[in-house]
Write an enzyme that holds these catalytic residues in place. Structure first.
Site, PDB file in Angstrom:
ATOM      1  N   LYS A  22      21.938  68.222  -3.184  1.00 39.64           N
ATOM      2  CA  LYS A  22      20.521  68.474  -3.510  1.00 39.64           C
ATOM      3  C   LYS A  22      20.311  69.963  -3.790  1.00 39.64           C
ATOM      4  O   LYS A  22      19.671  70.342  -4.774  1.00 39.64           O
ATOM      5  CB  LYS A  22      19.652  68.046  -2.335  1.00 39.64           C
ATOM      6  CG  LYS A  22      18.242  68.614  -2.333  1.00 39.64           C
ATOM      7  CD  LYS A  22      17.427  68.110  -1.184  1.00 39.64           C
ATOM      8  CE  LYS A  22      17.591  68.917   0.052  1.00 39.64           C
ATOM      9  NZ  LYS A  22      16.798  70.162   0.125  1.00 39.64           N
ATOM     10  N   ASN A  23      20.892  70.799  -2.928  1.00 38.24           N
ATOM     11  CA  ASN A  23      20.603  72.235  -3.005  1.00 38.24           C
ATOM     12  C   ASN A  23      21.402  72.973  -4.073  1.00 38.24           C
ATOM     13  O   ASN A  23      21.213  74.173  -4.256  1.00 38.24           O
ATOM     14  CB  ASN A  23      20.794  72.882  -1.632  1.00 38.24           C
ATOM     15  CG  ASN A  23      19.745  72.398  -0.650  1.00 38.24           C
ATOM     16  OD1 ASN A  23      18.759  71.760  -1.048  1.00 38.24           O
ATOM     17  ND2 ASN A  23      19.949  72.647   0.625  1.00 38.24           N
ATOM     18  N   ARG A  92      10.041  73.434  -1.413  1.00 44.20           N
ATOM     19  CA  ARG A  92      10.360  74.863  -1.439  1.00 44.20           C
ATOM     20  C   ARG A  92      10.924  75.260  -2.803  1.00 44.20           C
ATOM     21  O   ARG A  92      10.686  76.353  -3.315  1.00 44.20           O
ATOM     22  CB  ARG A  92      11.377  75.139  -0.328  1.00 44.20           C
ATOM     23  CG  ARG A  92      11.974  76.531  -0.325  1.00 44.20           C
ATOM     24  CD  ARG A  92      11.033  77.543   0.228  1.00 44.20           C
ATOM     25  NE  ARG A  92      11.673  78.839   0.346  1.00 44.20           N
ATOM     26  CZ  ARG A  92      11.030  79.931   0.742  1.00 44.20           C
ATOM     27  NH1 ARG A  92       9.745  79.868   1.017  1.00 44.20           N
ATOM     28  NH2 ARG A  92      11.653  81.098   0.825  1.00 44.20           N
ATOM     29  N   CYS A 116       9.910  72.005   3.975  1.00 43.82           N
ATOM     30  CA  CYS A 116       9.975  71.627   5.395  1.00 43.82           C
ATOM     31  C   CYS A 116       9.265  72.666   6.258  1.00 43.82           C
ATOM     32  O   CYS A 116       9.425  73.875   6.072  1.00 43.82           O
ATOM     33  CB  CYS A 116      11.431  71.521   5.839  1.00 43.82           C
ATOM     34  SG  CYS A 116      12.250  70.081   5.186  1.00 43.82           S
ATOM     35  N   ARG A 121       8.920  80.832   6.102  1.00 38.83           N
ATOM     36  CA  ARG A 121       9.516  80.678   4.759  1.00 38.83           C
ATOM     37  C   ARG A 121       8.875  81.642   3.759  1.00 38.83           C
ATOM     38  O   ARG A 121       8.266  81.266   2.776  1.00 38.83           O
ATOM     39  CB  ARG A 121       9.434  79.229   4.308  1.00 38.83           C
ATOM     40  CG  ARG A 121       9.952  78.290   5.372  1.00 38.83           C
ATOM     41  CD  ARG A 121      10.401  76.989   4.898  1.00 38.83           C
ATOM     42  NE  ARG A 121      11.687  77.076   4.207  1.00 38.83           N
ATOM     43  CZ  ARG A 121      12.275  76.021   3.646  1.00 38.83           C
ATOM     44  NH1 ARG A 121      11.668  74.862   3.689  1.00 38.83           N
ATOM     45  NH2 ARG A 121      13.435  76.148   3.042  1.00 38.83           N
ATOM     46  N   ILE A 123       8.429  84.531   0.814  1.00 44.60           N
ATOM     47  CA  ILE A 123       8.994  84.643  -0.544  1.00 44.60           C
ATOM     48  C   ILE A 123       8.993  86.100  -1.015  1.00 44.60           C
ATOM     49  O   ILE A 123       9.144  86.386  -2.204  1.00 44.60           O
ATOM     50  CB  ILE A 123       8.222  83.749  -1.550  1.00 44.60           C
ATOM     51  CG1 ILE A 123       6.724  84.051  -1.548  1.00 44.60           C
ATOM     52  CG2 ILE A 123       8.484  82.281  -1.288  1.00 44.60           C
ATOM     53  CD1 ILE A 123       5.945  83.260  -2.605  1.00 44.60           C
ATOM     54  N   LEU A 125      11.233  88.363  -0.792  1.00 46.66           N
ATOM     55  CA  LEU A 125      12.489  88.818  -1.424  1.00 46.66           C
ATOM     56  C   LEU A 125      12.604  88.293  -2.859  1.00 46.66           C
ATOM     57  O   LEU A 125      13.193  88.953  -3.725  1.00 46.66           O
ATOM     58  CB  LEU A 125      13.688  88.386  -0.578  1.00 46.66           C
ATOM     59  CG  LEU A 125      13.729  88.994   0.833  1.00 46.66           C
ATOM     60  CD1 LEU A 125      14.931  88.472   1.620  1.00 46.66           C
ATOM     61  CD2 LEU A 125      13.724  90.516   0.783  1.00 46.66           C
ATOM     62  N   VAL A 327      18.242  81.322  11.747  1.00 42.28           N
ATOM     63  CA  VAL A 327      17.804  81.395  10.349  1.00 42.28           C
ATOM     64  C   VAL A 327      16.314  81.092  10.208  1.00 42.28           C
ATOM     65  O   VAL A 327      15.572  81.804   9.527  1.00 42.28           O
ATOM     66  CB  VAL A 327      18.635  80.434   9.464  1.00 42.28           C
ATOM     67  CG1 VAL A 327      18.162  80.475   8.016  1.00 42.28           C
ATOM     68  CG2 VAL A 327      20.120  80.808   9.554  1.00 42.28           C
ATOM     69  N   ARG A 397      13.585  63.014   1.116  1.00 45.39           N
ATOM     70  CA  ARG A 397      13.623  64.254   0.323  1.00 45.39           C
ATOM     71  C   ARG A 397      15.068  64.720   0.121  1.00 45.39           C
ATOM     72  O   ARG A 397      15.351  65.458  -0.812  1.00 45.39           O
ATOM     73  CB  ARG A 397      12.802  65.357   1.013  1.00 45.39           C
ATOM     74  CG  ARG A 397      11.308  65.059   1.065  1.00 45.39           C
ATOM     75  CD  ARG A 397      10.546  66.241   1.578  1.00 45.39           C
ATOM     76  NE  ARG A 397      10.951  67.422   0.836  1.00 45.39           N
ATOM     77  CZ  ARG A 397      11.033  68.631   1.410  1.00 45.39           C
ATOM     78  NH1 ARG A 397      10.718  68.802   2.672  1.00 45.39           N
ATOM     79  NH2 ARG A 397      11.418  69.664   0.694  1.00 45.39           N
TER      80      ARG A 397
HETATM   81  C1  EPZ Z   1      17.643  77.129   1.164  1.00 45.47           C
HETATM   82  O1  EPZ Z   1      16.284  77.366   1.483  1.00 45.47           O
HETATM   83  C2  EPZ Z   1      17.852  75.629   1.333  1.00 45.47           C
HETATM   84  N1  EPZ Z   1      16.983  74.909   0.403  1.00 45.47           N
HETATM   85  C3  EPZ Z   1      17.520  75.222   2.762  1.00 45.47           C
HETATM   86  O2  EPZ Z   1      17.820  73.839   2.888  1.00 45.47           O
HETATM   87  C4  EPZ Z   1      18.432  76.005   3.711  1.00 45.47           C
HETATM   88  O3  EPZ Z   1      18.071  75.699   5.049  1.00 45.47           O
HETATM   89  C5  EPZ Z   1      18.253  77.509   3.462  1.00 45.47           C
HETATM   90  O4  EPZ Z   1      18.518  77.815   2.078  1.00 45.47           O
HETATM   91  C6  EPZ Z   1      19.197  78.340   4.322  1.00 45.47           C
HETATM   92  O5  EPZ Z   1      20.514  77.957   4.089  1.00 45.47           O
HETATM   93  C7  EPZ Z   1      17.351  74.807  -0.897  1.00 45.47           C
HETATM   94  O6  EPZ Z   1      18.360  75.343  -1.322  1.00 45.47           O
HETATM   95  C8  EPZ Z   1      16.443  74.014  -1.781  1.00 45.47           C
HETATM   96  P1  EPZ Z   1      16.401  81.214   2.532  1.00 45.47           P
HETATM   97  P2  EPZ Z   1      15.636  78.821   1.195  1.00 45.47           P
HETATM   98  O7  EPZ Z   1      15.603  81.880   1.483  1.00 45.47           O
HETATM   99  O8  EPZ Z   1      16.158  79.359  -0.064  1.00 45.47           O
HETATM  100  C9  EPZ Z   1      13.759  84.156   5.075  1.00 45.47           C
HETATM  101  C10 EPZ Z   1      17.462  71.610   3.507  1.00 45.47           C
HETATM  102  O9  EPZ Z   1      17.381  71.105   4.632  1.00 45.47           O
HETATM  103  N2  EPZ Z   1      13.271  84.644   3.776  1.00 45.47           N
HETATM  104  O10 EPZ Z   1      17.855  81.495   2.644  1.00 45.47           O
HETATM  105  O11 EPZ Z   1      14.181  78.694   1.367  1.00 45.47           O
HETATM  106  C11 EPZ Z   1      13.198  82.785   5.384  1.00 45.47           C
HETATM  107  O12 EPZ Z   1      11.905  82.898   5.964  1.00 45.47           O
HETATM  108  C12 EPZ Z   1      16.758  72.919   3.224  1.00 45.47           C
HETATM  109  O13 EPZ Z   1      18.136  71.158   2.546  1.00 45.47           O
HETATM  110  C13 EPZ Z   1      12.463  85.775   3.740  1.00 45.47           C
HETATM  111  O14 EPZ Z   1      12.167  86.376   4.760  1.00 45.47           O
HETATM  112  O15 EPZ Z   1      16.234  79.647   2.434  1.00 45.47           O
HETATM  113  C14 EPZ Z   1      14.208  82.199   6.331  1.00 45.47           C
HETATM  114  O16 EPZ Z   1      13.907  82.631   7.648  1.00 45.47           O
HETATM  115  C15 EPZ Z   1      15.893  73.392   4.391  1.00 45.47           C
HETATM  116  N3  EPZ Z   1      11.986  86.188   2.531  1.00 45.47           N
HETATM  117  C16 EPZ Z   1      15.526  82.829   5.870  1.00 45.47           C
HETATM  118  O17 EPZ Z   1      15.174  83.921   5.031  1.00 45.47           O
HETATM  119  C17 EPZ Z   1      12.286  85.527   1.361  1.00 45.47           C
HETATM  120  O18 EPZ Z   1      11.811  85.956   0.293  1.00 45.47           O
HETATM  121  C18 EPZ Z   1      16.402  81.879   5.064  1.00 45.47           C
HETATM  122  O19 EPZ Z   1      15.676  81.497   3.932  1.00 45.47           O
HETATM  123  C19 EPZ Z   1      13.102  84.379   1.425  1.00 45.47           C
HETATM  124  C20 EPZ Z   1      13.586  83.954   2.637  1.00 45.47           C
END
Ligand code: EPZ
Length: 426
Positions: A22-23, A92, A116, A121, A123, A125, A327, A397
């Protein structure tokens, strides 16, 4: 809302092909915007999040057909750069459209993404990276207006190795003039898959899988056919479901190199696993041992997306385990529900203490997010009696008709439409 009814205590046996990731599929579908044309993407599972992504592409003017895990999508004629709030809010990954639309059209109007409920979460960055490439981003009255007359390559340091931000910046950088370097990039296998997809479009991206990714802007891109990598989280979920039921299954379309940290943990617990090429055999006839300490971390660390499922698995291990979630700050909502099934789990801030119990017993529990729902199914498969997992849409999902996948392995699981659930008076 649908409900799953599961009769536990049945060991899983048999073989199953693991769905595409999916990801990986979600950013790759978004990236089809970068070059107009007709694409065929293979091994795309039928999931709610994929359906929403395809609906978003359709509102932008693309056409698509999704049949038998193959997506034909044509992004030749884009007619809009506005993503309706009701679609943005459903997942997301809708945020992944920013990079490609900036690269193709120079603008996008969207709202904050859903997804989720496992933490804030942020954005920031994503915005930091796109602004570094020359985009202006203004947020007002709930809408984000993002424009870039011209994207220019730059160096971007990610304060946290965000998966989505890394992917968004990669996709925008493909269309930027000059070179972009992403420092402290996320290293997940899905990012390597995106790099491979972009390079087959004609882009020049290198370094994915490491913490530094270099993208050289490219003018000429073309549509392609592509096959998505296997879903390492679905494979891990099936592996733990087999182990907790003391069954014996064979998984096909698996990449063990993407699962090293999980395989290390299950090996320590005493789960017997053999693998060669893309086949993995799981058997576990004896009780398994607890794990002193698991800490979730960005790849190649232990995946946060396997935290809930592993907690369910360890809830009946021999001894006490500790899981620290680093995380997402809100990813323990499954603990209350697991305790309803007889688990003995205590949470202190971002650490869960799991005391293994001899057995779980069926109850009605609620899926609170995608992987929490998967964890409840794993626990239900081992619990005595019947368990009902409500709010099944969370699980849909990320898992393609999960009841069919588990039924293929001998599980006694049925999906009940909410009205039939009430009509039988259960
Ligand atoms: C991706 O989400 C995955 N989703 C998530 O999978 C996965 O848990 C996550 O990466 C971590 O591996 C998809 O790929 C669609 P992140 P993403 O940005 O991109 C913080 C599942 O179950 N952060 O790496 O949203 C954020 O708050 C889903 O399949 C910032 O602070 O994850 C979090 O604490 C759930 N600022 C941490 O980083 C930002 O601009 C990790 O988020 C972005 C993120």
């Amino acid at each position: 809302m649908d409900t799953f009814a599961i009769k536990g205590g049945v060991p899983l046996y048999g073989g199953l092909r693991v769905q595409g990731a999916k990801n990986a599929a979600l950013p790759i579908l978004a990236a089809t915007i970068l070059a107009g044309g007709s694409y065929t993407i293979y091994d795309v599972p039928h999931l709610l999040d994929i359906k929403v992504m395809l609906e978003i592409l359709s509102t932008l003017g693309a056409t698509y057909v999704h049949k038998d895990s193959t997506v034909h999508v044509d992004t030749t004629n884009l007619t809009s750069a506005y993503i309706p709030h009701e679609l943005m809010g459903q997942m997301r990954s809708s945020i992944f459209l920013m990079g490609p639309l900036l690269g193709r059209c120079g603008e996008i109007v969207l709202s904050r993404p859903g997804g989720c409920a496992i933490g804030e979460r942020r954005i920031n960055l994503h915005f930091k990276g796109l602004e570094a490439l020359g985009a202006t981003i203004v947020e007002e009255e709930g809408f984000i207006h993002c424009k870039a007359d011209k994207l220019k390559g730059n160096a971007v340091f990610l304060d946290y190795p965000s998966v989505g931000a890394t992917e968004n910046i990669m996709m925008a950088a493909v269309r930027a003039e000059g070179e972009t370097i992403i420092y402290n990039a996320a290293r997940e296998p899905e990012i390597v898959d995106l790099q491979n997809f972009l390079n087959q479009l004609g882009a020049r991206v290198r370094g994915a899988g490491s913490d530094t990714i270099v993208v050289s802007g490219t003018k000429h891109l073309h549509s392609i056919d592509y096959k998505v990598i296997p879903d390492r989280i679905v494979a891990g979920t099936l592996l733990l479901a087999s182990a907790i039921t003391k069954g014996e299954i064979e998984l096909h379309n698996v990449n063990p190199q993407h699962m090293i940290s999980l395989l290390d943990i299950t090996g320590q617990c005493g789960v017997e696993i053999e693998y060669a090429h893309d086949i993995m055999k799981v058997k576990s006839k004896k009780d398994f041992k607890a794990i002193n300490r698991i800490v979730t971390a960005p790849y190649p660390g232990f995946p946060t997306d396997m935290q809930a499922q592993t907690m369910a698995f360890l809830s009946v291990a021999q001894g006490c385990s500790i899981i620290k979630e680093t995380v997402f700050e809100g990813r323990f909502r499954h603990v209350t529900e697991l305790n309803r099934l007889g688990a003995d789990i205590y949470v202190d801030l971002n650490t869960a203490f799991i005391r293994g119990v001899p057995r779980l017993s069926g109850a009605t529990v609620e899926a609170t997010d995608l992987r929490a729902g998967a964890a409840l199914i794993i626990a239900a498969l081992a619990a005595e009696g019947e368990t009902r997992v409500t709010e099944a849409y969370h699980i849909d999902r990320g898992y393609d008709t999960i009841e069919k996948q588990f039924s293929c392995l001998g599980a006694r699981i049925t999906r009940m439409e909410n009205d039939s659930f009430h009509s039988t008076g259960i």
